[in-house]
Write a protein that holds these residues in place. Structure first.
Motif, PDB file in Angstrom:
ATOM      1  N   PRO A 179       0.809  -1.222   0.000  1.00  0.00           N
ATOM      2  CA  PRO A 179       0.000   0.000   0.000  1.00  0.00           C
ATOM      3  C   PRO A 179       0.839   1.268   0.000  1.00  0.00           C
ATOM      4  N   VAL A 180       2.010   1.212   0.658  1.00  0.00           N
ATOM      5  CA  VAL A 180       2.901   2.379   0.661  1.00  0.00           C
ATOM      6  C   VAL A 180       3.361   2.692  -0.761  1.00  0.00           C
ATOM      7  N   ALA A 181       3.774   1.644  -1.476  1.00  0.00           N
ATOM      8  CA  ALA A 181       4.225   1.837  -2.856  1.00  0.00           C
ATOM      9  C   ALA A 181       3.084   2.309  -3.738  1.00  0.00           C
ATOM     10  N   HIS A 182       1.900   1.714  -3.557  1.00  0.00           N
ATOM     11  CA  HIS A 182       0.760   2.045  -4.420  1.00  0.00           C
ATOM     12  C   HIS A 182       0.321   3.488  -4.230  1.00  0.00           C
ATOM     13  N   TYR A 183       0.022   3.852  -2.993  1.00  0.00           N
ATOM     14  CA  TYR A 183      -0.487   5.204  -2.754  1.00  0.00           C
ATOM     15  C   TYR A 183       0.617   6.252  -2.829  1.00  0.00           C
TER      16      TYR A 183
END
Length: 288
Positions: A179-183
């Motif tokens: 999620p860190v990479a995605h958002y």
């Protein structure tokens, strides 16, 4: 010949400012476009470029052509659309691309309506198509600051971003950074679209992201070479577009994007993975 290519940048400060702004966009926005391409989100980038319009338009409505107000408004609007699309995707049967497309259409219509309420056609054209030849010190600093933020952020997120491009399910299974990479990546997209908005407008900002990335993708499959090639194509296209604008007296933003498109078409024809790769005659060397 040298005067044709060099003299405009020597004689005119606005050409040097435009060149510096395009260099910053090539270094910041184009690598983001590479990952958009690898994640099959190219059209989503175009949709998000329109999503920033209502925020920038509200900033314009409240403060006029204020760099700070339009920047903050564009960033907030882009982030709201990204987060809202994410919520809708997780709470309904709609896919992420459909959610973003829905919000982007609403955003585009609202932004054009807001600008039209107060401004004239010239102001609307400035918002939609930008004014790369009119960049001032504050605009250049903003674009350079976003590029300076983007490059180290992509370096930090490089490994999870690369994994997410090719196998997002594997990344979710082995790491909490998904999620860190995605958002984080989507936030970088919004910031770089805002930077491109000030130079090329909302309709053209995504062009310098996606077209050089698509052209470079035809030449190489290595990620490092792909990033370097895309940045080089973006900057060369920007220089060619600025020269075309100067000598032919045409708008600079569309000229830059057209040069990016020309680079893509040439790559599509001549690159090793292009359309003519298997049809060109191969010269056989004589064996002794």
């Amino acid at each position: 010949m040298i005067e044709f290519f060099v003299q405009p940048f020597i004689d005119f400060e606005f050409m040097r400012r435009a060149l510096a702004g395009c260099l910053a966009l090539a270094l910041g926005a184009t690598p983001v476009g590479v990952f958009l391409l690898l994640r099959r989100m190219s059209l989503m980038g175009d949709a998000m470029s329109h999503a920033i319009l209502p925020g920038a338009a509200l900033g314009y409505l409240a403060f006029g052509l204020s760099l700070g107000a339009m920047t903050v408004g564009g960033i907030v609007a882009g982030l709201v659309v990204v987060l809202a699309a994410g919520v809708v995707t997780r709470a309904s049967v709609l896919k992420e691309d459909a959610s973003i497309a829905t919000f982007y259409l609403l955003s585009l219509a609202a932004g054009v309506m807001i600008v039209s309420l107060r401004g004239n056609n010239l102001d609307l054209l400035h918002v939609l198509f930008g004014s790369v030849l009119g960049l001032d010190d504050h605009s250049l600093l903003l674009i350079a600051a976003i590029a300076s933020l983007t490059v180290p952020a992509l370096a930090v997120l490089l490994r999870p971003l690369t994994l997410e491009c090719f196998d997002p399910a594997f990344l979710r299974g082995v790491s909490r950074l998904s999620p860190v990479a995605h958002y984080g990546f989507l936030i970088l997209v919004v910031f770089n679209l805002v930077a491109g908005f000030h130079a090329l407008g909302t309709l053209m900002a995504v062009g310098i992201m996606i077209l050089p990335a698509a052209a470079a993708r035809i030449w190489t499959r290595s990620l490092g070479a792909l990033l370097a090639c895309a940045v080089g194509i973006a900057f060369a296209s920007a220089v060619a577009g600025l020269l075309l604008s100067f000598h032919a007296d045409v708008p600079a933003g569309p000229a830059i994007v057209l040069m990016c498109g020309l680079a893509y078409l040439v790559s599509l024809l001549l690159a090793p993975g292009g359309l003519l790769a298997g049809r060109l005659p191969v010269r056989k060397h004589l064996e002794s």
